[in-house]
Design an enzyme around this catalytic site. Structure first.
Site, PDB file in Angstrom:
ATOM      1  N   LYS A 120      27.561  41.091  25.172  1.00 23.76           N
ATOM      2  CA  LYS A 120      28.686  40.382  24.561  1.00 23.76           C
ATOM      3  C   LYS A 120      28.957  40.974  23.196  1.00 23.76           C
ATOM      4  CE  LYS A 120      31.233  36.844  25.966  1.00 23.76           C
ATOM      5  NZ  LYS A 120      31.508  36.529  27.372  1.00 23.76           N
ATOM      6  N   GLY A 148      41.574  23.102  26.430  1.00 25.44           N
ATOM      7  CA  GLY A 148      41.819  24.537  26.193  1.00 25.44           C
ATOM      8  C   GLY A 148      42.900  25.019  27.134  1.00 25.44           C
ATOM      9  N   TYR A 149      43.872  25.725  26.588  1.00 23.35           N
ATOM     10  CA  TYR A 149      44.984  26.168  27.446  1.00 23.35           C
ATOM     11  C   TYR A 149      45.237  27.653  27.240  1.00 23.35           C
ATOM     12  CZ  TYR A 149      48.729  24.798  30.602  1.00 23.35           C
ATOM     13  OH  TYR A 149      49.533  24.631  31.728  1.00 23.35           O
ATOM     14  N   GLY A 150      44.149  28.442  27.251  1.00 19.07           N
ATOM     15  CA  GLY A 150      44.277  29.893  27.162  1.00 19.07           C
ATOM     16  C   GLY A 150      44.244  30.466  28.564  1.00 19.07           C
ATOM     17  N   ASN A 151      43.626  31.631  28.693  1.00 17.08           N
ATOM     18  CA  ASN A 151      43.580  32.281  30.013  1.00 17.08           C
ATOM     19  C   ASN A 151      42.915  31.363  31.048  1.00 17.08           C
ATOM     20  OD1 ASN A 151      41.739  33.831  32.005  1.00 17.08           O
ATOM     21  ND2 ASN A 151      43.386  35.267  31.565  1.00 17.08           N
ATOM     22  N   ALA A 152      41.707  30.902  30.739  1.00 14.23           N
ATOM     23  CA  ALA A 152      40.966  30.105  31.723  1.00 14.23           C
ATOM     24  C   ALA A 152      41.655  28.760  31.990  1.00 14.23           C
ATOM     25  CB  ALA A 152      39.540  29.894  31.223  1.00 14.23           C
ATOM     26  N   GLY A 153      41.999  28.036  30.930  1.00  9.20           N
ATOM     27  CA  GLY A 153      42.543  26.683  31.086  1.00  9.20           C
ATOM     28  C   GLY A 153      43.920  26.651  31.722  1.00  9.20           C
TER      29      GLY A 153
HETATM   30  P1  NAD Z   1      41.751  32.144  25.227  1.00  8.39           P
HETATM   31  O1  NAD Z   1      41.653  32.784  23.907  1.00  8.39           O
HETATM   32  O2  NAD Z   1      42.714  32.697  26.224  1.00  8.39           O
HETATM   33  O3  NAD Z   1      42.071  30.569  25.064  1.00  8.39           O
HETATM   34  C1  NAD Z   1      41.295  29.701  24.295  1.00  8.39           C
HETATM   35  C2  NAD Z   1      41.985  28.358  24.294  1.00  8.39           C
HETATM   36  O4  NAD Z   1      41.133  27.392  23.682  1.00  8.39           O
HETATM   37  C3  NAD Z   1      43.295  28.337  23.520  1.00  8.39           C
HETATM   38  O5  NAD Z   1      44.258  27.576  24.223  1.00  8.39           O
HETATM   39  C4  NAD Z   1      42.927  27.610  22.225  1.00  8.39           C
HETATM   40  O6  NAD Z   1      44.017  26.956  21.627  1.00  8.39           O
HETATM   41  C5  NAD Z   1      41.916  26.619  22.786  1.00  8.39           C
HETATM   42  N1  NAD Z   1      41.087  26.031  21.736  1.00  8.39           N
HETATM   43  C6  NAD Z   1      40.515  26.613  20.664  1.00  8.39           C
HETATM   44  N2  NAD Z   1      39.905  25.687  19.905  1.00  8.39           N
HETATM   45  C7  NAD Z   1      40.097  24.497  20.527  1.00  8.39           C
HETATM   46  C8  NAD Z   1      39.714  23.159  20.239  1.00  8.39           C
HETATM   47  N3  NAD Z   1      39.011  22.874  19.145  1.00  8.39           N
HETATM   48  N4  NAD Z   1      40.081  22.198  21.109  1.00  8.39           N
HETATM   49  C9  NAD Z   1      40.799  22.478  22.209  1.00  8.39           C
HETATM   50  N5  NAD Z   1      41.198  23.714  22.522  1.00  8.39           N
HETATM   51  C10 NAD Z   1      40.841  24.713  21.700  1.00  8.39           C
HETATM   52  O7  NAD Z   1      40.257  32.139  25.804  1.00  8.39           O
HETATM   53  P2  NAD Z   1      39.803  32.117  27.315  1.00  8.39           P
HETATM   54  O8  NAD Z   1      39.633  33.521  27.755  1.00  8.39           O
HETATM   55  O9  NAD Z   1      40.620  31.171  28.112  1.00  8.39           O
HETATM   56  O10 NAD Z   1      38.323  31.536  27.125  1.00  8.39           O
HETATM   57  C11 NAD Z   1      38.064  30.130  27.078  1.00  8.39           C
HETATM   58  C12 NAD Z   1      36.610  29.903  27.465  1.00  8.39           C
HETATM   59  O11 NAD Z   1      36.386  30.443  28.762  1.00  8.39           O
HETATM   60  C13 NAD Z   1      35.607  30.580  26.539  1.00  8.39           C
HETATM   61  O12 NAD Z   1      34.431  29.808  26.468  1.00  8.39           O
HETATM   62  C14 NAD Z   1      35.292  31.873  27.278  1.00  8.39           C
HETATM   63  O13 NAD Z   1      34.042  32.417  26.915  1.00  8.39           O
HETATM   64  C15 NAD Z   1      35.329  31.364  28.702  1.00  8.39           C
HETATM   65  N6  NAD Z   1      35.488  32.445  29.671  1.00  8.39           N
HETATM   66  C16 NAD Z   1      36.654  33.144  29.763  1.00  8.39           C
HETATM   67  C17 NAD Z   1      36.752  34.169  30.684  1.00  8.39           C
HETATM   68  C18 NAD Z   1      38.023  34.945  30.875  1.00  8.39           C
HETATM   69  O14 NAD Z   1      38.078  35.749  31.809  1.00  8.39           O
HETATM   70  N7  NAD Z   1      39.069  34.727  30.083  1.00  8.39           N
HETATM   71  C19 NAD Z   1      35.671  34.475  31.514  1.00  8.39           C
HETATM   72  C20 NAD Z   1      34.503  33.746  31.395  1.00  8.39           C
HETATM   73  C21 NAD Z   1      34.424  32.718  30.478  1.00  8.39           C
END
Ligand code: NAD
Length: 419
Positions: free
Chosen positions: A109, A221-226
């Site tokens: 990581k 959370g509403y990024g990639n995963a959410g």
């Molecule tokens: P991202 O950057 O696309 O999105 C993160 C989201 O979390 C954003 O919507 C942000 O506004 C929100 N956020 C941040 N602080 C917050 C808070 N205090 N309360 C509520 N929401 C909050 O990130 P992602 O890639 O979606 O990753 C999210 C989680 O999923 C992380 O723990 C990451 O390690 C995990 N993950 C992601 C992947 C992937 O392929 N993207 C793979 C494995 C694990």
């Protein structure tokens, strides 16, 4: 980064989880101690020329936890609260994740302490390229392969890939995953993390005899995963998503939200908050809603001993890494909440990253359906090995997942003669 609300150190959490599994397995003390720590870690300091002509100094990390089963693999985060302990924890979880999914990779990581929201595109590009220049000799398809994570994207992966290729004097598609399609990315990578989680939720519901169609879910959370979890929960499971949140706040509507409408609003305003017709609720309220599935998809340590007793979800699908503390795990298990641990639930991301590396290696690319089919097979096999181990050892799912993963890594270390 630490979750400031709980102030829980994620690396302590990761070590405690391993300690619990090691005790149940009767793990050799030397192996146990070796697995509690990363094999290697690199701290770097990066000067970046900012748009206003000044030079800003950034600090970053790359941690390689264990590569007994294959090259280290794991994302890179850009976050103002990033810490070495968070990166250590995430690297360790990658070791267990790749082992549980039975992927021939190890755990790594990376992270940079920075606030990407306040940086221009040019500044982000210079920072991304400088990170790779500092780390280049530690990376490569046979050593350590980065990918996107919190606040990093395919665009950032493209700059990193380009910089690494320049350093090597040749195209190096296999050195970074999560790339754009036009640069050797894989079909199906964008929604792979959420898709893997949704496939696990379906398996869990089958096991529990739960009918999910028409039932309700909440997503933190509403990024990639959410965001993809929202789309796929509706499309594949017929679930109604009644609450979502991001770093600015949470919104709630008992009638459910339309994915396309929330995405359009977010694109326009930069946040899910103030969505027309939705009520504002707190993060605490979102986590404690009466739903069939709760998807933590943002931060570490959001479900703790304090709020675990109030969780009403039947299934928790941990898309985020480290969202539940060890004390909360026990409380949830005793309360009959079915938790799909991060090691499994978000393992779809690294699985399709591995598919991406395989396709890069033979220069031939699969259709999206092929990726989905192979992902489903991997997720289902891992779900059942976790389930079987949890049943055999009479422990909760996370410990079941750990037992499978630690056994596989320990076997590889033994075969190599490390003990
Ligand atoms: P991202 O950057 O696309 O999105 C993160 C989201 O979390 C954003 O919507 C942000 O506004 C929100 N956020 C941040 N602080 C917050 C808070 N205090 N309360 C509520 N929401 C909050 O990130 P992602 O890639 O979606 O990753 C999210 C989680 O999923 C992380 O723990 C990451 O390690 C995990 N993950 C992601 C992947 C992937 O392929 N993207 C793979 C494995 C694990």
């Amino acid at each position: 980064m630490y979750n400031m609300l709980s102030n829980q150190n994620p690396f302590k959490t990761a070590q405690t989880q391993l300690d619990e599994a090691a005790a149940i397995m009767g793990l050799d003390p030397a192996i146990h101690e070796l697995l509690r720590w990363p094999l290697r870690e690199l701290h770097i300091t990066i000067p970046v020329r900012m748009d206003n002509g000044t030079t800003q100094i950034f600090h970053g990390f790359r941690v390689q936890h264990n590569d007994a089963r294959g090259p280290n693999k794991g994302g890179i985060r850009f976050h103002p609260d990033e810490t070495i302990d968070t990166v250590r924890a995430l690297a360790e979880w990658m070791t267990w994740k790749t082992a549980l999914l039975d992927i021939p990779l190890g755990g790594g990581k990376g992270g940079i302490i920075c606030n990407p929201k306040t940086m221009s595109t040019g500044e982000l590009e210079r920072l991304s390229r400088a990170y790779i220049r500092q780390l280049g000799s530690f990376l490569g398809p046979d050593k350590d392969i980065p990918a996107p994570d919190m606040y990093t994207s395919p665009k950032i992966m493209a700059w990193m890939l380009d910089e690494y290729s320049i350093m090597r004097g040749q195209n190096e598609f296999g050195a970074i995953t999560g790339k754009p399609l036009a640069l050797g990315g894989s079909a199906g990578r964008n929604d792979a993390t959420a898709r893997g989680g949704i496939l696990c939720v379906r398996e869990a519901a089958d096991l529990l005899g739960l009918n999910l169609a028409g039932s309700r879910a909440a997503i933190q959370g509403y990024g990639n995963a959410g965001s993809f979890a929202h789309k796929l929960a509706v499309e594949l499971l017929g679930i109604k998503v009644i609450a979502v949140s991001d770093s600015k706040g949470c919104i709630y509507n008992p009638e459910g939200f339309l994915y396309s409408a929330i995405m359009a609003h977010k694109q326009q305003t930069g946040s899910v908050t103030e969505f027309p017709g939705a009520a504002a609720i707190s993060q605490k309220e979102l986590l404690e809603l009466d739903v069939s599935v709760l998807f933590p998809a943002a931060l570490e340590s959001v479900i703790t001993a304090q709020n675990a007793p109030a969780i009403r979800a039947k299934i928790i699908a941990e898309l985020a890494n480290g969202s539940t503390t060890p004390e909360a795990d026990t409380i949830l298990h005793n309360n009959g909440v079915y938790l799909i641990p991060d090691l499994l639930c978000n393992g779809g991301g690294v699985t399709v990253s591995w598919f991406e590396m395989v396709q890069n290696a033979y220069g031939y690319y699969w259709e999206e359906e092929e990726v989905h089919k192979r992902l489903e097979k991997k997720m289902s096999a891992a779900f059942h090995s976790m389930q079987e181990a949890a049943k055999t050892h009479k422990v909760h799912n996370r410990l079941g997942a750990y037992i499978v993963a630690v056994q596989r890594v320990a076997e590889a270390m033994k075969l190599r003669g490390w003990y």
